[in-house]
Design an enzyme around this catalytic site. Structure first.
Site, short mmCIF file in Angstrom:
data_model
loop_
_atom_site.label_atom_id
_atom_site.label_comp_id
_atom_site.label_asym_id
_atom_site.label_seq_id
_atom_site.Cartn_x
_atom_site.Cartn_y
_atom_site.Cartn_z
CB SER A 1 30.79 53.47 32.16
OG SER A 1 32.08 53.38 31.61
CB THR B 1 31.87 47.24 32.11
OG1 THR B 1 32.06 47.21 33.52
CG2 THR B 1 30.62 48.02 31.76
CE LYS C 1 34.86 43.99 33.15
NZ LYS C 1 35.91 44.44 34.06
CG ASP D 1 39.61 44.51 33.74
OD1 ASP D 1 39.65 45.73 33.52
OD2 ASP D 1 38.59 43.82 33.56
N GLY E 1 37.23 39.72 48.45
CA GLY E 1 36.28 39.67 47.34
C GLY E 1 36.58 38.50 46.43
CB ALA E 2 35.33 35.66 45.45
N GLY E 3 34.79 38.42 43.06
CA GLY E 3 34.09 38.72 41.81
C GLY E 3 35.09 38.91 40.68
N GLY E 4 34.64 39.64 39.66
CA GLY E 4 35.47 39.85 38.47
C GLY E 4 36.75 40.62 38.77
N GLY F 1 42.04 53.19 43.62
CA GLY F 1 41.60 52.39 42.47
C GLY F 1 41.63 53.11 41.13
P1 ATR Z 1 33.37 43.07 40.52
O1 ATR Z 1 33.33 42.61 39.09
O2 ATR Z 1 33.57 44.55 40.68
O3 ATR Z 1 34.34 42.28 41.33
P2 ATR Z 1 31.17 41.52 41.57
O4 ATR Z 1 31.55 40.40 40.67
O5 ATR Z 1 29.74 41.87 41.71
O6 ATR Z 1 31.90 42.85 41.10
O7 ATR Z 1 31.82 41.23 43.00
C1 ATR Z 1 31.58 42.05 44.10
C2 ATR Z 1 32.35 41.51 45.30
O8 ATR Z 1 32.11 42.38 46.41
C3 ATR Z 1 31.90 40.14 45.73
O9 ATR Z 1 33.03 39.44 46.19
C4 ATR Z 1 30.94 40.44 46.89
O10 ATR Z 1 30.82 39.39 47.85
P3 ATR Z 1 29.78 38.17 47.61
O11 ATR Z 1 30.51 37.20 46.72
O12 ATR Z 1 29.53 37.64 48.97
O13 ATR Z 1 28.56 38.76 46.97
C5 ATR Z 1 31.64 41.62 47.52
N1 ATR Z 1 30.74 42.43 48.36
C6 ATR Z 1 29.82 43.32 47.92
N2 ATR Z 1 29.19 43.90 48.98
C7 ATR Z 1 29.74 43.35 50.11
C8 ATR Z 1 29.54 43.51 51.50
N3 ATR Z 1 28.64 44.39 51.97
N4 ATR Z 1 30.28 42.77 52.36
C9 ATR Z 1 31.20 41.90 51.90
N5 ATR Z 1 31.44 41.69 50.59
C10 ATR Z 1 30.73 42.41 49.69
#
Ligand code: ATR
Length: 297
Positions: A25, A72, A76, A112, A136-139, A256
């Site tokens: 961090s 983090t 979260k 955020d 992406g679809a994470g946090g 970023g």
């Molecule tokens: P954060 O909180 O930083 O968003 P996270 O919740 O772990 O972290 O989300 C990481 C994102 O990166 C996810 O959308 C992940 O895709 P998946 O849902 O399929 O896991 C995406 N990601 C990580 N490595 C990837 C890769 N090599 N190719 C495509 N997407 C990737």
């Protein structure tokens, strides 16, 4: 700059970031700098914790008169059940990255989404009426979606490697915000290239391109970037492959680091209960000069 409010009645602003793992961090670097510049007596530590250790860590912070802490990965969402109140900023998003102790209560906030929006607005990127492609679809994607919806974008395209996660996030965001113009697509480079044609902003919220895989990029084929802003939430390295390609293709780019800066400054404003004025370029310089050592150890 100066401030005389420690955010608690004991004159010392005791702060931390909690997560697991936590050793990478950058938050202590950011807040250490800001506390020094503001002349606020205090400290900001990293604390690694497991989920079962959350209640006792909160108790420890409470009894040691902590002003607050950041949260983090991966807490979260799970932190919410241990808090007394959830501020409006965190309610819809469903995730807390900042906690403040006040009058015996622990309140959860989210800075955020604000940080993401501010990183674009401060570079003159117009969000009102914009079409935004989010990878992406994470946090981080969740914060970006809520942020841009609060600024009245026109349309959102969500693309994620795990399709179900994108569908779920889109549904969740539609329910929470009432914003319906979100389409979800399968993860293919051709699909991304196709979608950026009709839209204004591309945001990478995935970890693709992050050190040590700095040679990777979600897109590696040239595209027409003349009317596009490309944002990469990866900031280690700062100038990712995606941003290099985007510049070569004529796009404007945003890295970023500013999202990180603005979410942190907002958290400090919540803790100190006052606006924090800071020299943006000086702060960036400080973070950049330490970034490599910090993130690679
Ligand atoms: P954060 O909180 O930083 O968003 P996270 O919740 O772990 O972290 O989300 C990481 C994102 O990166 C996810 O959308 C992940 O895709 P998946 O849902 O399929 O896991 C995406 N990601 C990580 N490595 C990837 C890769 N090599 N190719 C495509 N997407 C990737």
């Amino acid at each position: 700059m100066s401030a005389n409010n420690s955010g608690n009645s004991h004159g010392i602003c005791r702060l931390a970031v909690i997560g697991n793992p936590i050793k990478h961090s950058l938050s202590p670097l950011l807040h250490g700098y800001l506390l020094r510049e503001l002349d606020v007596k205090g400290d900001y530590q990293r604390r690694e914790v497991t989920e079962s250790g959350l209640p006792s860590l909160l108790e420890e912070f409470r009894s040691a008169n902590y002003t607050g802490f950041n949260v983090t990965i991966p807490f979260k969402q799970t932190i919410k059940q241990h808090l007394d109140e959830i501020d409006i900023s965190a309610r819809d998003i469903g995730a807390v990255n900042t906690v403040k102790f006040k009058d015996g209560k622990a309140t959860g906030y989210n800075t955020d989404a604000y940080g993401f929006v501010q990183s674009l607005l401060s570079r003159g990127v117009n969000l009102t009426g914009a079409g935004v492609v989010v990878l992406g679809a994470g946090g981080a994607a969740r914060a970006a979606l809520h942020g841009v919806i609060s600024k009245s974008v026109r349309h959102i395209v969500l693309i994620n490697r795990t399709h179900e996660k994108a569908l779920e996030l889109a549904e969740n965001v539609r329910d929470a915000t009432g914003f319906r113009s979100i389409e979800v697509h399968q993860w293919h480079e051709q699909e991304i290239l196709h979608k950026i044609k009709g839209n204004d902003i591309l945001v990478n919220t995935t970890s693709i391109g992050m050190w040590p895989d700095s040679h990777l990029s979600p897109v590696s084929t040239d595209f027409d970037g003349s009317n596009l802003v490309v944002v990469d939430l990866v900031y280690n390295p700062l100038d990712t492959q995606l941003l290099q390609l985007a510049r070569k293709c004529g796009a404007r780019t945003v890295d970023g680091l500013d999202m990180f800066i603005y979410q942190g400054v907002k958290a400090l404003e919540i803790w100190l209960e006052q606006p924090v004025a800071f020299e943006h370029s000086e702060l960036r310089k400080h973070l950049v000069s330490n970034l490599e050592d910090y993130a690679k150890n």
